[in-house]
Scaffold this active site. Structure first.
Site, short mmCIF file in Angstrom:
data_model
loop_
_atom_site.label_atom_id
_atom_site.label_comp_id
_atom_site.label_asym_id
_atom_site.label_seq_id
_atom_site.Cartn_x
_atom_site.Cartn_y
_atom_site.Cartn_z
N ALA A 65 0.22 -25.32 -20.47
CA ALA A 65 -0.02 -25.88 -21.80
C ALA A 65 1.13 -26.84 -22.11
O ALA A 65 2.21 -26.72 -21.55
CB ALA A 65 -0.06 -24.77 -22.83
N GLY A 108 -0.86 -22.22 -18.62
CA GLY A 108 -2.22 -22.61 -18.97
C GLY A 108 -2.97 -23.25 -17.81
O GLY A 108 -4.21 -23.19 -17.76
N GLU A 111 -4.31 -20.41 -15.97
CA GLU A 111 -5.35 -19.81 -16.82
C GLU A 111 -6.63 -20.66 -16.82
O GLU A 111 -7.74 -20.12 -16.80
CB GLU A 111 -4.80 -19.62 -18.24
CG GLU A 111 -3.70 -18.57 -18.28
CD GLU A 111 -2.93 -18.56 -19.59
OE1 GLU A 111 -2.30 -19.59 -19.92
OE2 GLU A 111 -2.95 -17.53 -20.29
N GLU A 131 5.43 -18.11 -18.66
CA GLU A 131 5.68 -18.20 -20.10
C GLU A 131 6.86 -17.34 -20.54
O GLU A 131 7.51 -17.65 -21.55
CB GLU A 131 4.42 -17.78 -20.89
CG GLU A 131 3.24 -18.74 -20.76
CD GLU A 131 2.31 -18.45 -19.61
OE1 GLU A 131 2.68 -17.68 -18.69
OE2 GLU A 131 1.19 -18.99 -19.61
C1 HXC Z 1 4.93 -30.45 -21.25
C2 HXC Z 1 5.58 -30.80 -19.09
C3 HXC Z 1 5.12 -29.52 -18.70
C4 HXC Z 1 4.52 -28.71 -19.70
C5 HXC Z 1 5.95 -30.49 -16.97
N1 HXC Z 1 6.07 -31.36 -17.98
N2 HXC Z 1 5.36 -29.37 -17.38
N3 HXC Z 1 5.49 -31.25 -20.35
N4 HXC Z 1 4.45 -29.22 -20.96
N5 HXC Z 1 4.04 -27.51 -19.42
C6 HXC Z 1 6.67 -32.69 -17.93
C7 HXC Z 1 8.16 -32.63 -17.80
O1 HXC Z 1 8.76 -32.42 -19.05
C8 HXC Z 1 8.48 -34.00 -17.24
O2 HXC Z 1 8.44 -34.95 -18.28
C9 HXC Z 1 7.31 -34.26 -16.33
O3 HXC Z 1 6.26 -33.39 -16.77
C10 HXC Z 1 7.59 -33.95 -14.89
O4 HXC Z 1 8.07 -32.61 -14.80
P1 HXC Z 1 9.44 -32.23 -14.09
O5 HXC Z 1 9.89 -30.92 -14.66
O6 HXC Z 1 10.40 -33.35 -14.14
O7 HXC Z 1 8.98 -32.03 -12.58
P2 HXC Z 1 9.63 -31.10 -11.48
O8 HXC Z 1 11.13 -31.16 -11.55
O9 HXC Z 1 8.97 -31.45 -10.19
O10 HXC Z 1 9.22 -29.60 -11.88
C11 HXC Z 1 7.86 -29.20 -11.89
C12 HXC Z 1 7.71 -27.86 -12.65
C13 HXC Z 1 8.32 -28.00 -14.07
C14 HXC Z 1 8.40 -26.73 -11.91
C15 HXC Z 1 6.20 -27.57 -12.73
O11 HXC Z 1 7.79 -29.19 -14.66
C16 HXC Z 1 8.03 -26.84 -14.98
O12 HXC Z 1 8.63 -25.78 -14.85
N6 HXC Z 1 7.13 -27.03 -15.95
C17 HXC Z 1 6.80 -26.04 -16.96
C18 HXC Z 1 6.00 -24.92 -16.36
C19 HXC Z 1 5.68 -23.86 -17.42
O13 HXC Z 1 6.55 -23.21 -17.99
N7 HXC Z 1 4.37 -23.72 -17.70
C20 HXC Z 1 3.92 -22.79 -18.69
C21 HXC Z 1 3.79 -23.51 -20.00
S1 HXC Z 1 3.29 -22.42 -21.32
P3 HXC Z 1 9.62 -36.02 -18.50
O14 HXC Z 1 9.19 -36.73 -19.74
O15 HXC Z 1 10.89 -35.25 -18.61
O16 HXC Z 1 9.55 -36.87 -17.25
C22 HXC Z 1 1.65 -22.15 -21.02
C23 HXC Z 1 0.90 -21.03 -21.63
C24 HXC Z 1 0.85 -21.11 -23.06
O17 HXC Z 1 1.04 -22.82 -20.29
C25 HXC Z 1 1.46 -19.93 -23.70
C26 HXC Z 1 2.39 -20.33 -24.74
C27 HXC Z 1 3.61 -21.07 -24.21
#
Ligand code: HXC
Length: 257
Positions: A65, A108, A111, A131
């Site tokens: 998400a 997400g 999911e 998360e």
């Molecule tokens: C918003 C995101 C994002 C996300 C990545 N990006 N994931 N933006 N929401 N979930 C953005 C980054 O900020 C970055 O933007 C660009 O995408 C590239 O990501 P990087 O982190 O630079 O890439 P990398 O170093 O290769 O790492 C990849 C990754 C990492 C390991 C997947 O991006 C990551 O950990 N993402 C979050 C994963 C996560 O926690 N997902 C769960 C979300 S919560 P910029 O502008 O900096 O270039 C969820 C469930 C909902 O899904 C429940 C409530 C939270």
């Protein structure tokens, strides 16, 4: 069909939807959710579409998400909007849906993949519910669907530690149906969807419905439901055609009704 966050294509009787926010690794914001749900809802009732494939990019199916969109929300913002509610619409589709996962399917993203009827993974796929690292928990059904898919031990491990599962572990655990080389994942999913779309559409729709009923019903109720639905297919033209083709030793030509 002016979509900003997805690309929608047709390949024969298959609808292909590609998530397209490369700058955010396909993070699932509200605009993307609305476009995706609109697109596949239209396919659901399109007689020319028999199956749907949802995919992302080579690097990320979806990295979750959109954290930035919701990070400053209050409880009341989340509750009033019923944040993530519309994703549920994907689980009420009647048409079969295959997720083709390459790279990250996190939060997400994992999911969303689990809302599909099955997942075909590239060998570079990484599944996770991280998360917990953000101080929250899965919010699009992950605690329920992951647990049903892989059992309590692995679901607890992933949800509590936030660790990722690679494609091999995901297949071994029952989260994905097939693993193929990453470069072939979309073709493999399209081929599977083409096979499904070549069958009787009413049969495919109720096949999905009865398998999904296994997650909602007790055994004897589920078996009864299956038998009643099985009987109902004898009202279709496709049942007559399918069984006639078998007797006549030829390929069936389904009319999808
Ligand atoms: C918003 C995101 C994002 C996300 C990545 N990006 N994931 N933006 N929401 N979930 C953005 C980054 O900020 C970055 O933007 C660009 O995408 C590239 O990501 P990087 O982190 O630079 O890439 P990398 O170093 O290769 O790492 C990849 C990754 C990492 C390991 C997947 O991006 C990551 O950990 N993402 C979050 C994963 C996560 O926690 N997902 C769960 C979300 S919560 P910029 O502008 O900096 O270039 C969820 C469930 C909902 O899904 C429940 C409530 C939270």
């Amino acid at each position: 069909e002016q979509y900003q966050n997805i690309v929608v294509e047709r390949r024969g009787r298959v609808g292909l939807v590609t998530l397209n926010r490369p700058e955010a690794l396909n993070a699932l914001n509200t605009a993307l959710m609305n476009e995706l749900v609109d697109a596949v809802t239209a396919m659901d009732t399109d007689p020319d579409v028999g199956a749907v494939v949802i995919t992302g990019s080579a690097k990320a199916f979806a990295a979750g998400a959109d954290i930035k969109e919701m990070s400053s929300n209050s409880y009341m913002d989340m509750y009033a909007a019923d944040w993530f509610r519309r994703w549920e619409d994907l689980t009420r589709l009647r048409i079969p849906v295959v997720a083709a996962v390459s790279g990250f399917a996190l939060g997400g993203g994992c999911e969303l993949a689990m809302m599909a009827d099955f997942i075909i993974a590239g060998d570079n796929a990484k599944f996770g519910q991280p998360e917990i690292n953000l101080g929250v928990i899965p919010g699009m059904g992950g605690s329920q669907r992951l647990t049903r898919a892989v059992g309590k031990a692995k679901a607890m491990d992933m949800v509590l530690t936030g660790r990722f599962m690679d494609a091999e572990e995901a297949e071994r655990s029952g989260l994905v149906s097939r693993v193929v080389p990453a470069a072939e994942v979309i073709e493999e999913a399209l081929k599977a969807a083409e096979v499904i779309a070549s069958k009787s559409k009413p049969a495919a729709m109720v096949a999905k419905e009865v398998v999904n009923a296994a997650f909602e019903m007790g055994l004897s109720q589920g078996v009864l439901f299956e038998r009643r639905v099985f009987h109902s297919l004898f009202a279709t033209e496709d049942q007559k055609e399918g069984m006639a083709a078998f007797s006549e030793k030829r390929q069936p030509e389904f009319k999808h009704r």
